[in-house]
Enzyme design. Structure first.
Site, PDB file in Angstrom:
ATOM      1  N   LYS A  12      -6.607  -0.020 -10.804  1.00  0.00           N
ATOM      2  CA  LYS A  12      -6.704  -1.614 -10.414  1.00  0.00           C
ATOM      3  C   LYS A  12      -5.475  -2.115 -10.719  1.00  0.00           C
ATOM      4  CE  LYS A  12      -9.716  -2.394 -14.662  1.00  0.00           C
ATOM      5  NZ  LYS A  12     -10.486  -2.348 -15.108  1.00  0.00           N
ATOM      6  N   GLY A  53       0.008  -6.612  -9.911  1.00  0.00           N
ATOM      7  CA  GLY A  53       0.965  -7.780  -9.797  1.00  0.00           C
ATOM      8  C   GLY A  53       0.414  -8.592 -10.955  1.00  0.00           C
ATOM      9  N   GLU A  54      -0.882  -9.573 -10.699  1.00  0.00           N
ATOM     10  CA  GLU A  54      -0.860 -10.959 -10.413  1.00  0.00           C
ATOM     11  C   GLU A  54      -1.330 -10.528 -12.434  1.00  0.00           C
ATOM     12  OE1 GLU A  54      -1.463 -12.225  -7.574  1.00  0.00           O
ATOM     13  OE2 GLU A  54      -1.579 -10.486  -6.475  1.00  0.00           O
ATOM     14  N   ILE A  86       5.715  -5.333  -1.016  1.00  0.00           N
ATOM     15  CA  ILE A  86       6.826  -6.543  -0.675  1.00  0.00           C
ATOM     16  C   ILE A  86       7.229  -6.148  -2.101  1.00  0.00           C
ATOM     17  CG2 ILE A  86       5.314  -7.925   0.106  1.00  0.00           C
ATOM     18  CD1 ILE A  86       4.087  -8.996  -2.629  1.00  0.00           C
ATOM     19  N   GLY A  87       7.987  -5.163  -2.936  1.00  0.00           N
ATOM     20  CA  GLY A  87       8.253  -5.162  -3.949  1.00  0.00           C
ATOM     21  C   GLY A  87       7.873  -3.991  -5.098  1.00  0.00           C
ATOM     22  N   GLN A 117       6.674  -3.304 -12.994  1.00  0.00           N
ATOM     23  CA  GLN A 117       5.721  -4.847 -11.913  1.00  0.00           C
ATOM     24  C   GLN A 117       5.964  -5.847 -13.406  1.00  0.00           C
ATOM     25  OE1 GLN A 117       2.644  -3.772 -10.108  1.00  0.00           O
ATOM     26  NE2 GLN A 117       2.743  -5.608  -8.556  1.00  0.00           N
ATOM     27  N   LYS A 152       7.448   4.572 -13.684  1.00  0.00           N
ATOM     28  CA  LYS A 152       8.732   3.402 -13.812  1.00  0.00           C
ATOM     29  C   LYS A 152       8.113   2.445 -13.018  1.00  0.00           C
ATOM     30  CE  LYS A 152      12.229   5.851 -13.180  1.00  0.00           C
ATOM     31  NZ  LYS A 152      13.706   6.822 -12.627  1.00  0.00           N
ATOM     32  N   THR A 153       7.643   2.504 -11.685  1.00  0.00           N
ATOM     33  CA  THR A 153       7.594   1.417 -11.428  1.00  0.00           C
ATOM     34  C   THR A 153       6.320   0.647 -11.976  1.00  0.00           C
ATOM     35  OG1 THR A 153       5.424   1.858  -9.716  1.00  0.00           O
ATOM     36  CG2 THR A 153       7.698   1.614  -9.023  1.00  0.00           C
TER      37      THR A 153
END
Lengths: 214, 727
Positions: B684, B687-688, B474-475, B621, B616-617
């Protein structure tokens, strides 16, 4: 970045209008004929042929030069440039995010200026030169702004990205990329829900300071 | 700050936006070549537009579809009067018992459960014609009295799940402590609003066979849900979702519009494309529920926590019991002997809420971390100091050791990054060019789960490694991280690796939700690569090179390819350790005392999420989570007009999300220490935690700047301006 491969100049808008007008007159004559014969007209309405008549009026000829390629189209006047690009020409790089000019995902260049294609009817763009994200690179060679977005990760999901890049190119061309603050202000019509704004600003600053012609 | 051991962290250079390899699918995204769900030129495609209910609760009396049916280009108008029944909807009900709760059954009956609920689907040969014809559908209703207000009905809230109550030690022990904070907090409903509208193309290939190009965070889940709903074999459902234009939790389930498009495609016997309008995105694909919370915290005069009591009531719909568990964070974030908490829900006449980035913990962290900040002022202790005094070395809830926790490093790195030493403890005491300046911080935590995942790894004759698994992206850049893992494990360059995802034909992978993918699929990729490498080493015999020439070996052995399929899942570590990722957010804000405008001056976010696979990603995030957290803090609020039970700001002009002008440079810092106990790759989720705690950090900074404590988000200027001074 003006497209060097652009075809010869499109017919003038006047000729366009004349075309439409001729069609209109032809169709009007048909309507008049229907109107003069009440009984068949009533029957036509009962059989929903009135819808068919309306249908004939619903389409107008439109000539769009998109990324240097001329498209002669017959579209409904209510069709937006965005939907024409996505649904009729299969150029899906231009994104639909809100249909109300509130998110910027549909940003394209019309005669070099950035516009929200969802707020632009196809007929309004007739005879104009349109550049979409698909027309920005020169073949395999990416546009400097595309390179900079890639390098600085100016996106995550990628959905707002075509609009951001089209807007970013215009932002520099307009002379609105002279500082970080100015870039942020003039890029605020393009929402990125993934929140890549700092990276987008970095990408634009790099292209601007690189001095390349965009 | 003397309590933090300076030697614990080294000054490793943190990544800038241009550092590290770029996304493997980045070129497709910057050229417009990436195809999202509504963008496939499927032959014979027609267009569906939904008509939503204009009442909030009641029954459909009649629907006049004649005009719409006769509009040019219209192929069908589907309502509950003429819709084929979805077999999975037809559950036998026990007359003696209350109806089983579950998602809205689209076009199944006359019940209206929320405003905007689909009552008709118009299908036409063009989008314009479908949209116009939808305006001609005339539904009449028998309206009933609705309730959409949470605050006035808190007393009716219920506990519906077993795990809603929690007790450790003495109940309400905080009340006996010398220093007490007791406050209520309100979090408005927030809407995911990914930039891509929820959309799908549905095509029946045979009476029992279907293909959908759908926006989903889990192709396998969508596949099995569609199979169950339409009573067809799972293998006859094919789901494609190669690119997803953001979701943040909104695409974790099959929603009514997806079922509607599938019904529509069956009726017109042609592929149907259905794209939700932006207004529908506010009501039909979930949101973070409006939540009331109350916290009581007690501490000794030295700042040791005595007790935490945390209660929450979250909004849900009348037809589904959705509970996100906001108070769970208070069980384990700090070492505290006495904790009691409850999560209750209240069913209102609204569409169901759902998981939104940082579910539960983002809501709870705002209340807990605001309360802790408030406590620090009462104690006159630095907020970081207070957290260190109550640092949990083992999990206070389970008593287990943590699989890996470096939160002290994170506090230190963040404090240095923001310049915490410049913060003044006295609120409202610093001005700069006429603006009030303040600093704030907050922590975040989220469970680090690892789900089962299977990866098929194939080495082709030309030396290309193909990895396949049914995950969505999703990104965050799943493909990029997976290629990085494979590249390192196999010893081949990234450009020789292809990662295929987003197709239900591939082996099983979990939904992209709950910050599990890098841990789950990343481990599976690592293990598959290791298995494949071993297979090669068996071919070439003992003592094979560490970086073999795979293409050459295949050729030598007359093989066209070599393949493994590797299953991966969590093991005994689950029972042994408590497993979490942590974050700490630091912000400094400027508040205009005359207008109440809050400007972010500086933002520094630290993630303690194990090893960083793709710098980078990962950085993007963290920044993205911070931006969404800033939106939560300062602007996002879905507002109901309770008289009509309808949202009044269901568009992106009135529902404000952060734009570029709102966001300064954001520094992302990684502790970057592998969690060696959690999985083979030591990484681990991120995102959250990137979002969890951010809103409290902003609110705490606003307090430090102004002396005004805002406990009902968002912190809009009207809440900060001293109106009495103007009169």
């Amino acid at each position: 970045m003006e497209n060097k491969n652009a075809h010869s100049k499109p017919e003038s808008e006047l000729e366009e209008k004349d075309n439409s007008r001729r069609n209109f007159l032809k169709q009007s004559a048909f309507i008049t004929a229907v109107a003069l014969t009440p009984a068949p007209a009533v029957k036509a309405a009962a059989m929903h042929l009135d819808e068919k008549i309306a249908e004939a009026f619903e389409k107008v000829p439109v000539k769009l030069e998109v990324n240097g390629v001329m498209h002669n189209l017959s579209v409904e006047p209510r069709a937006t440039l965005l939907d024409i690009l996505r649904e009729q020409i299969d150029l899906t790089g231009t994104k639909k995010g809100c249909d109300h000019g509130q998110c910027g995902a549909c940003t394209v260049h019309v005669d070099g200026h950035r516009v929200n294609s969802c707020l632009t009817l196809g007929v309004m763009a007739s005879g104009k030169k349109i550049t979409t994200i698909e027309g920005l690179a020169k073949g395999e060679e990416l546009h400097p702004m595309q390179e900079a977005f890639l390098k600085h990760d100016g996106f995550q999901c990628g959905y707002c990205t075509p609009g951001q890049i089209m807007s970013a190119v215009a932002c520099i061309r307009e002379g609105h990329a002279n500082s970080e603050t100015e870039i942020r202000e003039y890029m605020s019509g393009n929402i990125c829900r993934c929140g890549a704004y700092p990276n987008i600003v970095n990408a634009i600053q790099e292209v601007k300071s690189g001095g390349q012609i965009v | 700050m003397s309590t933090i051991n300076k030697s614990m962290t080294d000054n490793k250079k943190q990544p800038s936006s241009s550092d590290g390899p770029s996304r493997v699918d980045g070129r497709l995204k910057v050229t417009g070549a990436a195809k999202y769900s509504a963008e496939f030129a499927v032959k014979g495609l027609v267009y569906g537009v939904l008509v939503g209910s204009t009442i909030t609760k009641g029954k459909i009396k009649s629907i006049d579809i004649k005009k719409a049916e006769h509009a040019p280009g219209v192929l069908a108008v589907i309502t509950h009067f003429n819709s084929p029944k979805v077999p999975g909807y037809q559950v036998a009900t026990d007359p003696g018992k209350p109806a089983v709760k579950g998602p809205v059954k689209v076009f199944n009956d006359d019940q209206i459960l929320y405003n905007g609920q689909p009552v008709a689907l118009v299908i036409a040969d063009t989008f314009e014609r479908a949209l116009f014809a939808a305006s001609l559908v005339n539904a009449q209703y028998i309206a009933e009295k609705h309730i959409t207000n949470l605050k006035d009905n808190l007393g009716k809230a219920v506990a519906t799940h077993d795990d809603t109550e929690y007790k450790r030690g003495i109940v309400d022990a905080y009340k006996s402590a010398p220093i007490i904070v007791e406050q209520e907090y309100m979090l408005p409903s927030e809407v995911h609003n990914p930039m891509e509208l929820h959309a799908l193309i549905a095509r029946w290939d045979a009476a029992d066979k279907i293909t959908v190009w759908d926006k989903t965070q889990g192709v396998k889940d969508t596949q099995s849900n569609i199979a169950k709903l339409f009573h067809i074999p799972v293998e006859n459902v094919q789901v494609h979702s190669k690119f997803v234009g953001g979701a943040f939790g909104s695409a974790l389930q099959v929603w009514p519009h997806e079922v509607a498009a599938i019904i529509g495609a069956k009726v017109v016997k042609r592929p149907v494309k259905l794209v939700l309008g932006r207004a529908d995105m506010f009501t039909s694909v979930g949101y973070r529920p409006l939540t009331w919370q109350k916290i009581g915290i007690g501490a000794t005069a030295e700042g040791r926590l005595v007790g935490i009591t945390h209660h929450a009531v979250g909004q849900t719909s009348t037809y589904e019991d959705f509970a996100e568990g906001p108070t769970d964070i208070s069980r384990s974030l700090y070492a505290c002997p006495n904790v009691n908490s409850s999560n209750k829900i209240l069913g209102l006449d609204v569409g169901s809420p759902t998981w939104m980035r940082g579910p539960g913990d983002a809501t709870g962290a705002f209340a807990l971390e605001s309360a802790l900040d408030e406590l620090s002022y009462k104690l006159n202790i630095d907020p970081i100091e207070l957290r260190l005094k109550n640092y949990a070395e083992t999990d206070p809830e389970s008593g287990k050791p943590f699989s890996g926790k470096n939160l002290k490093d994170a506090y230190k790195l963040g404090a240095e990054g923001i310049g915490w030493k410049n913060r003044k403890q006295e609120a409202g005491s610093v001005t700069r060019d006429g603006w009030l300046l303040g600093y704030g911080m907050s922590g975040g935590v989220f469970g680090a789960d690892r789900e089962p995942a299977t990866v098929k790894a194939t080495m082709l004759a030309d030396g290309t490694l193909v990895l396949q698994t049914a995950v969505s992206d999703i990104g965050p850049g799943t493909g990029t991280a997976m290629v990085a893992i494979a590249s390192e494990t196999m010893g081949i360059p990234a450009h020789q690796i292809r990662f295929d995802l987003g197709d239900s034909l591939y082996p099983n992978a979990p939904q992209q939700g709950g910050s599990t993918i890098t841990s789950s699929v990343g481990s599976a990729v690592y293990m598959a690569c290791r298995d494949l490498k071993e297979k090669f080493q068996q071919l070439i015999g003992n003592g094979g090179e560490d970086k073999p020439n795979y293409a050459k070996i295949l050729k030598q052995h007359n093989l066209t390819q070599l393949q493994v399929v590797t299953d991966s899942k969590a093991g005994a570590e689950v029972d042994k350790y408590a497993m979490y990722s942590w974050s700490v957010h630091f912000v400094s804000v400027l508040v205009n005392p005359a207008t109440g405008v809050v400007k972010l001056n500086k933002v520094v976010c630290v993630a303690d999420s194990g090893r960083i696979i793709s710098p980078k990603t990962a950085r993007s995030q963290v920044i993205g989570g911070a931006v969404m957290g800033i939106g939560m803090a300062l602007m996002e609020e879905a507002i109901f007009d309770d008289r009509y039970g309808r949202l009044i700001n269901n568009n992106l002009a009135d529902y404000h999300v952060p734009v570029s002008a709102d966001i300064p440079q954001i520094e992302a810092i990684f502790v970057n220490k592998p969690d060696i106990n959690i999985n083979p790759i030591g990484a681990k989720g991120m995102g959250e935690i990137a979002l969890i705690g951010m809103a409290a950090a902003v609110a705490n900074a606003v307090y430090n700047a102004t002396g005004k404590r805002i406990r009902n988000l968002p912190i809009t200027p009207d809440k900060l301006v001293d109106w009495t001074a103007l009169t």
